[in-house]
Every structure is written in structure tokens, then in C-alpha cells.
Design a protein around this motif. Structure first.
Motif, PDB file in Angstrom:
ATOM      1  N   GLN A 290      11.386   5.251   0.919  1.00  0.00           N
ATOM      2  CA  GLN A 290      11.556   6.631   0.475  1.00  0.00           C
ATOM      3  C   GLN A 290      12.362   6.649  -0.822  1.00  0.00           C
ATOM      4  N   ILE A 291      11.842   7.321  -1.820  1.00  0.00           N
ATOM      5  CA  ILE A 291      12.548   7.490  -3.096  1.00  0.00           C
ATOM      6  C   ILE A 291      12.888   8.964  -3.245  1.00  0.00           C
ATOM      7  N   GLN A 292      14.195   9.262  -3.372  1.00  0.00           N
ATOM      8  CA  GLN A 292      14.673  10.635  -3.388  1.00  0.00           C
ATOM      9  C   GLN A 292      15.264  10.998  -4.748  1.00  0.00           C
ATOM     10  N   ASN A 293      14.968  12.221  -5.157  1.00  0.00           N
ATOM     11  CA  ASN A 293      15.514  12.727  -6.413  1.00  0.00           C
ATOM     12  C   ASN A 293      15.543  14.254  -6.360  1.00  0.00           C
ATOM     13  N   ASN A 294      16.745  14.822  -6.511  1.00  0.00           N
ATOM     14  CA  ASN A 294      16.897  16.289  -6.556  1.00  0.00           C
ATOM     15  C   ASN A 294      16.253  16.990  -5.353  1.00  0.00           C
ATOM     16  N   GLY A 295      16.467  16.413  -4.160  1.00  0.00           N
ATOM     17  CA  GLY A 295      15.986  17.059  -2.949  1.00  0.00           C
ATOM     18  C   GLY A 295      14.515  16.906  -2.679  1.00  0.00           C
ATOM     19  N   ARG A 296      13.834  16.105  -3.472  1.00  0.00           N
ATOM     20  CA  ARG A 296      12.411  15.831  -3.253  1.00  0.00           C
ATOM     21  C   ARG A 296      12.220  14.341  -3.047  1.00  0.00           C
ATOM     22  N   SER A 297      11.160  13.981  -2.322  1.00  0.00           N
ATOM     23  CA  SER A 297      10.943  12.577  -1.997  1.00  0.00           C
ATOM     24  C   SER A 297       9.523  12.123  -2.286  1.00  0.00           C
ATOM     25  N   MET A 298       9.436  10.840  -2.594  1.00  0.00           N
ATOM     26  CA  MET A 298       8.164  10.139  -2.665  1.00  0.00           C
ATOM     27  C   MET A 298       8.227   8.978  -1.687  1.00  0.00           C
ATOM     28  N   LEU A 299       7.126   8.711  -1.011  1.00  0.00           N
ATOM     29  CA  LEU A 299       7.042   7.573  -0.102  1.00  0.00           C
ATOM     30  C   LEU A 299       6.121   6.511  -0.681  1.00  0.00           C
ATOM     31  N   LEU A 300       6.586   5.269  -0.619  1.00  0.00           N
ATOM     32  CA  LEU A 300       5.737   4.123  -0.921  1.00  0.00           C
ATOM     33  C   LEU A 300       5.389   3.488   0.419  1.00  0.00           C
ATOM     34  N   ASP A 301       4.186   3.750   0.890  1.00  0.00           N
ATOM     35  CA  ASP A 301       3.685   3.285   2.180  1.00  0.00           C
ATOM     36  C   ASP A 301       4.406   3.963   3.350  1.00  0.00           C
ATOM     37  N   TYR A 302       3.735   3.984   4.478  1.00  0.00           N
ATOM     38  CA  TYR A 302       4.323   4.442   5.733  1.00  0.00           C
ATOM     39  C   TYR A 302       3.478   3.814   6.824  1.00  0.00           C
ATOM     40  N   GLY A 303       3.845   2.574   7.190  1.00  0.00           N
ATOM     41  CA  GLY A 303       3.002   1.766   8.049  1.00  0.00           C
ATOM     42  C   GLY A 303       3.468   1.724   9.488  1.00  0.00           C
ATOM     43  N   ALA A 304       2.794   0.894  10.275  1.00  0.00           N
ATOM     44  CA  ALA A 304       3.092   0.758  11.696  1.00  0.00           C
ATOM     45  C   ALA A 304       3.250  -0.717  12.053  1.00  0.00           C
ATOM     46  N   ARG A 305       3.876  -0.966  13.196  1.00  0.00           N
ATOM     47  CA  ARG A 305       4.002  -2.321  13.727  1.00  0.00           C
ATOM     48  C   ARG A 305       2.893  -2.571  14.738  1.00  0.00           C
ATOM     49  N   LEU A 306       2.567  -3.843  14.946  1.00  0.00           N
ATOM     50  CA  LEU A 306       1.515  -4.191  15.895  1.00  0.00           C
ATOM     51  C   LEU A 306       1.948  -3.966  17.334  1.00  0.00           C
ATOM     52  N   ARG A 307       3.245  -4.119  17.609  1.00  0.00           N
ATOM     53  CA  ARG A 307       3.719  -3.962  18.984  1.00  0.00           C
ATOM     54  C   ARG A 307       3.727  -2.487  19.405  1.00  0.00           C
ATOM     55  N   LYS A 308       3.764  -2.260  20.700  1.00  0.00           N
ATOM     56  CA  LYS A 308       3.708  -0.894  21.207  1.00  0.00           C
ATOM     57  C   LYS A 308       5.060  -0.198  21.142  1.00  0.00           C
TER      58      LYS A 308
ATOM     59  N   HIS B  51      -2.039  -0.274   0.170  1.00  0.00           N
ATOM     60  CA  HIS B  51      -3.310  -0.822   0.665  1.00  0.00           C
ATOM     61  C   HIS B  51      -3.465  -0.462   2.128  1.00  0.00           C
ATOM     62  N   ALA B  52      -4.619  -0.819   2.694  1.00  0.00           N
ATOM     63  CA  ALA B  52      -5.036  -0.234   3.969  1.00  0.00           C
ATOM     64  C   ALA B  52      -4.517  -0.932   5.207  1.00  0.00           C
ATOM     65  N   HIS B  53      -3.954  -2.121   5.101  1.00  0.00           N
ATOM     66  CA  HIS B  53      -3.510  -2.801   6.314  1.00  0.00           C
ATOM     67  C   HIS B  53      -2.532  -1.923   7.091  1.00  0.00           C
ATOM     68  N   ILE B  54      -2.634  -1.993   8.418  1.00  0.00           N
ATOM     69  CA  ILE B  54      -1.914  -1.076   9.295  1.00  0.00           C
ATOM     70  C   ILE B  54      -0.404  -1.097   9.044  1.00  0.00           C
ATOM     71  N   ASP B  55       0.149  -2.254   8.687  1.00  0.00           N
ATOM     72  CA  ASP B  55       1.599  -2.311   8.478  1.00  0.00           C
ATOM     73  C   ASP B  55       2.026  -1.554   7.227  1.00  0.00           C
ATOM     74  N   HIS B  56       1.067  -1.061   6.444  1.00  0.00           N
ATOM     75  CA  HIS B  56       1.381  -0.251   5.266  1.00  0.00           C
ATOM     76  C   HIS B  56       0.835   1.175   5.361  1.00  0.00           C
ATOM     77  N   SER B  57      -0.202   1.371   6.151  1.00  0.00           N
ATOM     78  CA  SER B  57      -0.860   2.687   6.186  1.00  0.00           C
ATOM     79  C   SER B  57      -0.811   3.380   7.539  1.00  0.00           C
ATOM     80  N   GLY B  58      -0.465   2.654   8.594  1.00  0.00           N
ATOM     81  CA  GLY B  58      -0.729   3.117   9.948  1.00  0.00           C
ATOM     82  C   GLY B  58      -0.005   4.351  10.419  1.00  0.00           C
ATOM     83  N   ALA B  59       1.084   4.754   9.735  1.00  0.00           N
ATOM     84  CA  ALA B  59       1.815   5.956  10.164  1.00  0.00           C
ATOM     85  C   ALA B  59       1.646   7.124   9.189  1.00  0.00           C
TER      86      ALA B  59
END
Length: 425
Positions: free
Chosen positions: A21-39, A59-67
Motif C-alpha cells: 500500500q502506498i499512501q499520500n494525502n489520505g489516498r492509497s494505491m495498491l501494488l498487488d493484493y494476492g492470496a496464500r495457497l494455504r487455507k 501479474h495473474a499468479h494467485i499470490d499477486h492477484s488472488g485477493a
């Protein structure tokens, strides 16, 4: 004084759930939001302290895109951007994750469809701007459509490697070996403590091993990630004019169709077309039983054996000494692939079975190794802050330490939840 905060929500000292998460002046940008393989503990930390204006999928791999669907549900007005193939692959991979989870995830197929429909498709090297941020995606050389990201916030410039590969493969052109002039670098460390063997040597050994397996009457199973790795494996076999039957199964079939559709993101469409034409595409599960009777190569997900049609084939060949299981991708600790590689066992239902089939690992990596990562960052300006992420504990901490001690670079391996401030006057 201008301030930018960088908060690491996931993907630190581990391979899984990348989220920055990159924050500036109360606004944010996200670089990826992925998931883990475990439950358990599947997702990154939540975004709680500001509004998300922009989310970028490297990119599309779940650890970068899954959430990413969680971001859409929490911040429906956020802009979501990625390359066209990344969005197409993300859709099928997250839908597969939902299917495998038994619909226990906090989002649905409908949410995924809305995310992909809403997202903006970007080409490489084209700047995209919102009110407070701008980003440029560049080829990362990892899988089709994968990107490194240059983010600009006020006067600050941040470069994020995502998953990066700076050597040429049969499928993709390499990422650029020069990082733009920036204030901060966020770089992966998957193989930061290891050196890959020469690629051509690995390819030849891989093809020779598959040939030997088939010639002794065995089935050569290659569990491969659906996106990128399966197509790379087939392209290698096509390049070396592999003469025995090859089968393509599972989600790798859909991913191959998407790869051809966006062939401007790959290096050699002609070679890939040859590779896909030489393979028999399994139409449905009823075909599989007959495929383990005669010698052949079967390329099938999942790459770490966490689901996918590869599990079907393992049940039929694990006790056959003439057959082989040949792993071609990174194996996260705790996965079935990691257990197979390190213990020579597989779990079939509730039982753990010893594997008599040949088991080998081939370093057909789509990640840069230690030397390649060092070449990227060792010449950076002394004022540049380097954050080392996306590697196991030893790799992330070790690489950051080497950058500090050997190259006098201001490097750190953050922990999940850590926040850092970039400031200028």
C-alpha cells in the motif's frame, strides 16, 4: 515537506499474498493484493486507514492477484489496472481458487466477473494517471502480460519488480536489466541466495530425461503452472523436436488459448503454435484413464500439486519405477510438491504413499537468480531505499543483508505490517 508512506500488507519474508500500500494525502494505491495457497490466514492485511484510489496487478499468479475481489468489494470506486492477458488469466485463476475452496471465500464468481469487467487494460510503456498517482507497466519477463511497475506519487518515484526474469526463455523476452531512476525499489527475492544453472543445459537435460522415461516405457508427468510454465515446457519440447506423444491437460488448455489470443505479449508465436499443435489436448476427464496406459509426456497443472489434473495422474504412476514426475517450478514449503521433492512421498486421500517413480526437479525458473537480481540493484543511487520482498525468510533477510554489507545500499526486508516513510523537503 512531502511524505509518502509504504505499508507492506503481505508477501514479506514469504512467497504468498503480495500486497503493498502506498499512501499520500489520505489516498492509497495498491501494488498487488494476492492470496496464500494455504487455507488459514489466506489473505493480506486489510486496508483500513485510507481510501484506495488505484490498484495495480503486476501479474495473474494467485499470490499477486488472488485477493483483488476484496478490494473491489471494499472500495468499489477504486480504479483497477493490468495488462490484457493479466486480467484474462486472473479471472480463470481466481475462479479456480473459488472452485477448489468449495465457495468458502469472502467473494464469489460474480464479484470476480465485476472486477475484470471494471478493470482498465494497459499496454506496456504507457503512463496511466489518476488524481493522485500515475503508473507505467513494463515487461517483467515472468509470464505473459507480467509487469514491473513504475509508480509516481507527487515527486516520488517507486519501482516494483513484481516477479521478474531478466533472461530470455522460449516463451518470453527478458525484462530490462536497468531500473529507472527512483527513490525506492521494491524487489522480489525468490532465488536471491541461489544461482540458476545455464538455461540451455537445463533444457537439454530436461528433454533427455523425458525421452529416457518414455523410451523405457514410462509416463513422464510434468506438473506445471497453467499460466506460463506449461506453455514454456511445450515450447522447449517443440524447439528440440521431441518425437514422442505429448498430452496437455487441465487449466493449462484454457491458459494456452489465452496466451495465443494475446500473442503480442510473447516472443515467438510460431514456436508456441507448433508446441500446442504437437500436443494432444485432453477433452474431458473421461479420457484420462486411457492416457496412463502407453508411454508419453503429460503436461498438467498444478505446478505445486495443490489440486489440478496432475493429481489424477500421480495416483496411477507413483508406484511405477519406469515412470517419472518432473517438477519445473518453485515449490512453496508445505505444498504437496514440496513434500514430493523433499520426502519422495505423496498424499492420496488420507494415506501418505512412498513414491517409486523417478522424481527430479528442473530449474526452468521464471524468476531472476542472485546474480541477476544483484545486477539490477547493485548500481542504484546511494539515496535509494531498497525493500526486499517475495522470498522465504532466509532469502529476503539474506539478500537485504548482502546489499547493505557488500554494496552499501540502504536495504531492508520488511515484515508484514511494517510502514516506511519517504520524505523530501
Amino acid at each position: 515537506m512531502a511524505l509518502v508512506k509504504i505499508k507492506f500488507l503481505g508477501g514479506t519474508r514469504e512467497v504468498g499474498a503480495s500486497a503493498i500500500q502506498i499512501q499520500n494525502n489520505g489516498r492509497s494505491m495498491l501494488l498487488d493484493y494476492g492470496a496464500r495457497l494455504r487455507k488459514e490466514n489466506r489473505f493480506p492485511l486489510s486496508v483500513e486507514d485510507s481510501n484506495v484510489e488505484l490498484a495495480v496487478i503486476s501479474h495473474a499468479h494467485i499470490d499477486h492477484s488472488g485477493a483483488i475481489p476484496l478490494i473491489y468489494k471494499q472500495f468499489p470506486h477504486a480504479e483497477i489496472v493490468a495488462t490484457s492477458p493479466t486480467l484474462a488469466f486472473t479471472k480463470i485463476l481466481i475462479e479456480d481458487m473459488i472452485r477448489l475452496s468449495g465457495n468458502s471465500l469472502p467473494f464469489t464468481y460474480k464479484d470476480v466477473k465485476k472486477v475484470i469487467k471494471k478493470a482498465e487494460k494497459l499496454n506496456y510503456d504507457v503512463e496511466y494517471e489518476t488524481d493522485n498517482f500515475s503508473v507505467t507497466l513494463m515487461n517483467a519477463g515472468h509470464i505473459p502480460g507480467s509487469s514491473t511497475i513504475l509508480a509516481i506519487i507527487d515527486d516520488f518515484r517507486i519501482w516494483y519488480s513484481g516477479d521478474i526474469n531478466t533472461i530470455e526463455t522460449q516463451l518470453l523476452a527478458p525484462a530490462k536489466r536497468k531500473i529507472p531512476d527512483v527513490d525506492a525499489i521494491i524487489i522480489e527475492s525468490t532465488y536471491a541466495l541461489r544461482k540458476h544453472p545455464p538455461r540451455q543445459d537445463v533444457e537439454r537435460e530436461f528433454v533427455d530425461t523425458l525421452r529416457e522415461c518414455v523410451e523405457r516405457g514410462g509416463v513422464a508427468l510434468v506438473p506445471a503452472f497453467s499460466v506460463g510454465r506449461a506453455q514454456e515446457v511445450l515450447s522447449i519440447l517443440a524447439k528440440y523436436n521431441f518425437e514422442y506423444p505429448v498430452v496437455l491437460d487441465g487449466m493449462a488448455r484454457i491458459a494456452s488459448e489465452i496466451t495465443l489470443k494475446y500473442s503480442n505479449f510473447i516472443k515467438n508465436k510460431k514456436l508456441l503454435q507448433k508446441a500446442l499443435n504437437m500436443a494432444h489436448w485432453v477433452k474431458d476427464g473421461s479420457e484420462r484413464k486411457g492416457l496412463v496406459v502407453d508411454p508419453k509426456v503429460i503436461v498438467s497443472p498444478a505446478g505445486m500439486l495443490q489440486g489440478g489434473s496432475a493429481q489424477y495422474y500421480i495416483k496411477h504412476i507413483y508406484s511405477d519405477e519406469t515412470s517419472g514426475i518432473y517438477l519445473v517450478g518453485y515449490q512453496v514449503k508445505g505444498t504437496l510438491g514440496y513434500r514430493l521433492l523433499n520426502e519422495r512421498t505423496v498424499r492420496l486421500g488420507r494415506k501418505v504413499k512412498k513414491v517409486d517413480a523417478e522424481v527430479k526437479f528442473f530449474e526452468l525458473s521464471s524468476h531472476s537468480d542472485r546474480d541477476e537480481l544483484l545486477n539490477l540493484v547493485k548500481h542504484v543511487d546511494g539515496d535509494t531505499k531498497v525493500f526486499v520482498v517475495h522470498g522465504d525468510l532466509e532469502s529476503a533477510i539474506g539478500f537485504a543483508q548482502e546489499l547493505r554489507e557488500s554494496y552499501d545500499i540502504d536495504a531492508v526486508a520488511p515484515q508484514e505490517g511494517d510502514t516506511f516513510i519517504l520524505a523530501n523537503s
